[in-house]
Design a protein around this motif. Sequence first.
Motif, PDB file in Angstrom:
ATOM      1  N   GLN A 180       0.830  -1.211   0.000  1.00 42.72           N
ATOM      2  CA  GLN A 180       0.000   0.000   0.000  1.00 42.72           C
ATOM      3  C   GLN A 180       0.860   1.256   0.000  1.00 42.72           C
ATOM      4  O   GLN A 180       0.566   2.224  -0.705  1.00 42.72           O
ATOM      5  CB  GLN A 180      -0.931  -0.008   1.213  1.00 42.72           C
ATOM      6  N   LYS A 181       1.944   1.249   0.783  1.00 40.20           N
ATOM      7  CA  LYS A 181       2.828   2.419   0.845  1.00 40.20           C
ATOM      8  C   LYS A 181       3.546   2.626  -0.488  1.00 40.20           C
ATOM      9  O   LYS A 181       3.669   3.748  -0.977  1.00 40.20           O
ATOM     10  CB  LYS A 181       3.863   2.238   1.967  1.00 40.20           C
ATOM     11  N   THR A 182       4.028   1.530  -1.073  1.00 39.27           N
ATOM     12  CA  THR A 182       4.805   1.613  -2.305  1.00 39.27           C
ATOM     13  C   THR A 182       3.958   2.075  -3.479  1.00 39.27           C
ATOM     14  O   THR A 182       4.400   2.863  -4.322  1.00 39.27           O
ATOM     15  CB  THR A 182       5.442   0.250  -2.637  1.00 39.27           C
ATOM     16  N   TYR A 183       2.714   1.599  -3.532  1.00 35.93           N
ATOM     17  CA  TYR A 183       1.863   1.880  -4.696  1.00 35.93           C
ATOM     18  C   TYR A 183       0.664   2.749  -4.320  1.00 35.93           C
ATOM     19  O   TYR A 183      -0.415   2.625  -4.898  1.00 35.93           O
ATOM     20  CB  TYR A 183       1.411   0.552  -5.322  1.00 35.93           C
ATOM     21  N   LEU A 184       0.902   3.655  -3.359  1.00 41.12           N
ATOM     22  CA  LEU A 184      -0.166   4.528  -2.869  1.00 41.12           C
ATOM     23  C   LEU A 184      -0.799   5.344  -3.982  1.00 41.12           C
ATOM     24  O   LEU A 184      -2.025   5.471  -4.073  1.00 41.12           O
ATOM     25  CB  LEU A 184       0.377   5.459  -1.775  1.00 41.12           C
ATOM     26  N   HIS A 185       0.036   5.898  -4.880  1.00 44.71           N
ATOM     27  CA  HIS A 185      -0.483   6.761  -5.948  1.00 44.71           C
ATOM     28  C   HIS A 185      -1.393   5.983  -6.894  1.00 44.71           C
ATOM     29  O   HIS A 185      -2.409   6.514  -7.378  1.00 44.71           O
ATOM     30  CB  HIS A 185       0.670   7.410  -6.714  1.00 44.71           C
ATOM     31  N   ILE A 186      -1.032   4.728  -7.150  1.00 43.81           N
ATOM     32  CA  ILE A 186      -1.868   3.897  -8.029  1.00 43.81           C
ATOM     33  C   ILE A 186      -3.176   3.538  -7.338  1.00 43.81           C
ATOM     34  O   ILE A 186      -4.251   3.591  -7.941  1.00 43.81           O
ATOM     35  CB  ILE A 186      -1.102   2.604  -8.419  1.00 43.81           C
ATOM     36  N   ILE A 187      -3.088   3.193  -6.060  1.00 45.81           N
ATOM     37  CA  ILE A 187      -4.285   2.841  -5.294  1.00 45.81           C
ATOM     38  C   ILE A 187      -5.247   4.025  -5.235  1.00 45.81           C
ATOM     39  O   ILE A 187      -6.468   3.870  -5.335  1.00 45.81           O
ATOM     40  CB  ILE A 187      -3.889   2.364  -3.875  1.00 45.81           C
ATOM     41  N   GLN A 188      -4.687   5.243  -5.097  1.00 46.82           N
ATOM     42  CA  GLN A 188      -5.531   6.446  -5.064  1.00 46.82           C
ATOM     43  C   GLN A 188      -6.233   6.654  -6.407  1.00 46.82           C
ATOM     44  O   GLN A 188      -7.405   7.027  -6.450  1.00 46.82           O
ATOM     45  CB  GLN A 188      -4.679   7.664  -4.703  1.00 46.82           C
ATOM     46  N   GLU A 189      -5.508   6.395  -7.505  1.00 44.81           N
ATOM     47  CA  GLU A 189      -6.130   6.504  -8.829  1.00 44.81           C
ATOM     48  C   GLU A 189      -7.276   5.511  -8.977  1.00 44.81           C
ATOM     49  O   GLU A 189      -8.341   5.834  -9.513  1.00 44.81           O
ATOM     50  CB  GLU A 189      -5.087   6.232  -9.924  1.00 44.81           C
ATOM     51  N   LEU A 190      -7.059   4.288  -8.479  1.00 41.14           N
ATOM     52  CA  LEU A 190      -8.092   3.255  -8.564  1.00 41.14           C
ATOM     53  C   LEU A 190      -9.298   3.601  -7.699  1.00 41.14           C
ATOM     54  O   LEU A 190     -10.443   3.332  -8.069  1.00 41.14           O
ATOM     55  CB  LEU A 190      -7.513   1.907  -8.125  1.00 41.14           C
ATOM     56  N   GLU A 191      -9.039   4.238  -6.550  1.00 45.20           N
ATOM     57  CA  GLU A 191     -10.143   4.656  -5.682  1.00 45.20           C
ATOM     58  C   GLU A 191     -10.996   5.727  -6.364  1.00 45.20           C
ATOM     59  O   GLU A 191     -12.219   5.747  -6.222  1.00 45.20           O
ATOM     60  CB  GLU A 191      -9.594   5.170  -4.348  1.00 45.20           C
ATOM     61  N   ASN A 192     -10.334   6.621  -7.110  1.00 50.53           N
ATOM     62  CA  ASN A 192     -11.082   7.648  -7.847  1.00 50.53           C
ATOM     63  C   ASN A 192     -11.982   7.005  -8.897  1.00 50.53           C
ATOM     64  O   ASN A 192     -13.122   7.424  -9.109  1.00 50.53           O
ATOM     65  CB  ASN A 192     -10.114   8.628  -8.526  1.00 50.53           C
ATOM     66  N   LYS A 193     -11.460   5.955  -9.555  1.00 50.95           N
ATOM     67  CA  LYS A 193     -12.270   5.228 -10.534  1.00 50.95           C
ATOM     68  C   LYS A 193     -13.431   4.521  -9.840  1.00 50.95           C
ATOM     69  O   LYS A 193     -14.539   4.433 -10.375  1.00 50.95           O
ATOM     70  CB  LYS A 193     -11.412   4.198 -11.283  1.00 50.95           C
ATOM     71  N   ASP A 194     -13.158   4.006  -8.638  1.00 49.42           N
ATOM     72  CA  ASP A 194     -14.210   3.321  -7.882  1.00 49.42           C
ATOM     73  C   ASP A 194     -15.353   4.272  -7.537  1.00 49.42           C
ATOM     74  O   ASP A 194     -16.520   3.892  -7.561  1.00 49.42           O
ATOM     75  CB  ASP A 194     -13.636   2.710  -6.589  1.00 49.42           C
ATOM     76  N   VAL A 195     -15.004   5.523  -7.185  1.00 48.92           N
ATOM     77  CA  VAL A 195     -16.039   6.518  -6.852  1.00 48.92           C
ATOM     78  C   VAL A 195     -16.957   6.733  -8.059  1.00 48.92           C
ATOM     79  O   VAL A 195     -18.181   6.774  -7.933  1.00 48.92           O
ATOM     80  CB  VAL A 195     -15.392   7.851  -6.420  1.00 48.92           C
ATOM     81  N   ASP A 196     -16.340   6.865  -9.249  1.00 49.70           N
ATOM     82  CA  ASP A 196     -17.131   7.041 -10.474  1.00 49.70           C
ATOM     83  C   ASP A 196     -18.032   5.832 -10.712  1.00 49.70           C
ATOM     84  O   ASP A 196     -19.199   5.969 -11.095  1.00 49.70           O
ATOM     85  CB  ASP A 196     -16.213   7.233 -11.683  1.00 49.70           C
ATOM     86  N   LEU A 197     -17.490   4.639 -10.475  1.00 47.69           N
ATOM     87  CA  LEU A 197     -18.262   3.409 -10.674  1.00 47.69           C
ATOM     88  C   LEU A 197     -19.427   3.337  -9.693  1.00 47.69           C
ATOM     89  O   LEU A 197     -20.545   2.959 -10.059  1.00 47.69           O
ATOM     90  CB  LEU A 197     -17.339   2.190 -10.504  1.00 47.69           C
ATOM     91  N   VAL A 198     -19.151   3.716  -8.436  1.00 44.64           N
ATOM     92  CA  VAL A 198     -20.209   3.713  -7.407  1.00 44.64           C
ATOM     93  C   VAL A 198     -21.332   4.668  -7.808  1.00 44.64           C
ATOM     94  O   VAL A 198     -22.528   4.331  -7.721  1.00 44.64           O
ATOM     95  CB  VAL A 198     -19.635   4.101  -6.024  1.00 44.64           C
ATOM     96  N   MET A 199     -20.946   5.864  -8.251  1.00 45.25           N
ATOM     97  CA  MET A 199     -21.952   6.869  -8.624  1.00 45.25           C
ATOM     98  C   MET A 199     -22.794   6.406  -9.816  1.00 45.25           C
ATOM     99  O   MET A 199     -24.006   6.586  -9.841  1.00 45.25           O
ATOM    100  CB  MET A 199     -21.271   8.201  -8.945  1.00 45.25           C
ATOM    101  N   ARG A 200     -22.122   5.800 -10.811  1.00 43.88           N
ATOM    102  CA  ARG A 200     -22.867   5.310 -11.986  1.00 43.88           C
ATOM    103  C   ARG A 200     -23.821   4.185 -11.594  1.00 43.88           C
ATOM    104  O   ARG A 200     -24.939   4.092 -12.101  1.00 43.88           O
ATOM    105  CB  ARG A 200     -21.876   4.816 -13.059  1.00 43.88           C
ATOM    106  N   THR A 201     -23.327   3.330 -10.695  1.00 45.45           N
ATOM    107  CA  THR A 201     -24.170   2.209 -10.252  1.00 45.45           C
ATOM    108  C   THR A 201     -25.391   2.702  -9.493  1.00 45.45           C
ATOM    109  O   THR A 201     -26.531   2.249  -9.731  1.00 45.45           O
ATOM    110  CB  THR A 201     -23.346   1.256  -9.353  1.00 45.45           C
ATOM    111  N   LEU A 202     -25.180   3.651  -8.578  1.00 47.59           N
ATOM    112  CA  LEU A 202     -26.292   4.180  -7.783  1.00 47.59           C
ATOM    113  C   LEU A 202     -27.268   4.977  -8.633  1.00 47.59           C
ATOM    114  O   LEU A 202     -28.482   4.939  -8.406  1.00 47.59           O
ATOM    115  CB  LEU A 202     -25.759   5.050  -6.649  1.00 47.59           C
ATOM    116  N   SER A 203     -26.738   5.701  -9.608  1.00 46.08           N
ATOM    117  CA  SER A 203     -27.599   6.516 -10.478  1.00 46.08           C
ATOM    118  C   SER A 203     -28.518   5.644 -11.343  1.00 46.08           C
ATOM    119  O   SER A 203     -29.588   6.076 -11.771  1.00 46.08           O
ATOM    120  CB  SER A 203     -26.755   7.411 -11.400  1.00 46.08           C
ATOM    121  N   GLY A 204     -28.058   4.418 -11.596  1.00 46.78           N
ATOM    122  CA  GLY A 204     -28.845   3.535 -12.436  1.00 46.78           C
ATOM    123  C   GLY A 204     -29.930   2.763 -11.690  1.00 46.78           C
ATOM    124  O   GLY A 204     -30.677   1.989 -12.298  1.00 46.78           O
ATOM    125  N   LEU A 205     -30.002   2.950 -10.360  1.00 49.66           N
ATOM    126  CA  LEU A 205     -31.018   2.219  -9.570  1.00 49.66           C
ATOM    127  C   LEU A 205     -32.403   2.806  -9.762  1.00 49.66           C
ATOM    128  O   LEU A 205     -32.560   4.010  -9.937  1.00 49.66           O
ATOM    129  CB  LEU A 205     -30.626   2.265  -8.091  1.00 49.66           C
TER     130      LEU A 205
END
Length: 308
Positions: free
Chosen positions: A283-308
């Motif tokens: 997690q420490k070594t690849y923090l920047h990548i994990i943060q990028e993936l979390e940003n993508k996850d937020v978009d995915l969560v929003m799209r999923t919730l918007s489609g309900l």
Amino acid sequence: MLNDMNKTTLFCEYYAQWVEVYKKGAIREATMAKYLMTQKWVEKLAPELKVSELTRIAYQQLLNDYAEKHERQTTLDFHHQLKGAILDAVEEGMMDRDPTRKAIIKGKTPKAKKIKYLNQFELHTLIADLDIRDTPNWDYFILLVAKTGMRFSEALAIMPSDFDFARQTLSISKTWDYKGDGGFLPTKNKSSVRKIQIDWQIVVKFSELVKGLPEDKPIFVGASKIYNSTVNDILTRHCRKCGISEISIHGLRHTHASLLLFAGVSIASVARRLGHASMTTTQKTYLHIIQELENKDVDLVMRTLSGL
């Protein structure tokens, strides 16, 4: 007599003797080098400090002086190495109390470290440029590290017997002492002993490569001494020829981990594959990548919730 010796013994001399008695021959050479470097810093920063004068304030001042030129993590390592010797001194009756208790670890603000790695297109371009012949060469080595994420010393120690082509696995259980006189050494930690899955391309290429090679001898180690810089130079030439980012062999390890994370592989699985002692390291070594993936996850969560 003993009390008189305790009063006059210099801390730097005691620490040097402690390292010689307790650490020499018991730890890896790379770790021993760190203890010896700590010894040099104690001699430089507190040459006249006696064991009997090592109070909490004196110890904290020693840490503070060291921290002026080092980052916090390096200061923490310095503290841990000194603490081992000091606790033994307390146990031997050379001190009444532990002066390291409640020590405050300071240090310079670490510089932002940009990890160099290739994206999927760049890695594909690099692999296509490799000269894969009928006999072992450094291009084969580069391919293996890119496909497995092994450390440089781990890849050097790989023998034909480490491959299980039927099960598509590779056993990593040792390293090669390329910094010293050669020969096998233990892995970096217990978690580094592992079996990893290998893809069918590695199976095909290496099953042919190792035919006729001694089962119990490293594939990439010859009679001459191996230098990390030699392989890095070959990799750099490939990168320049392909017009892609220039990285080191260790950068290929980062590339391997980064591609797996971007592909959605869990941090736990990546940590096991890399041989990290804990997921925290990953997690420490690849923090920047994990943060990028979390940003993508937020978009995915929003799209999923918007489609309900």
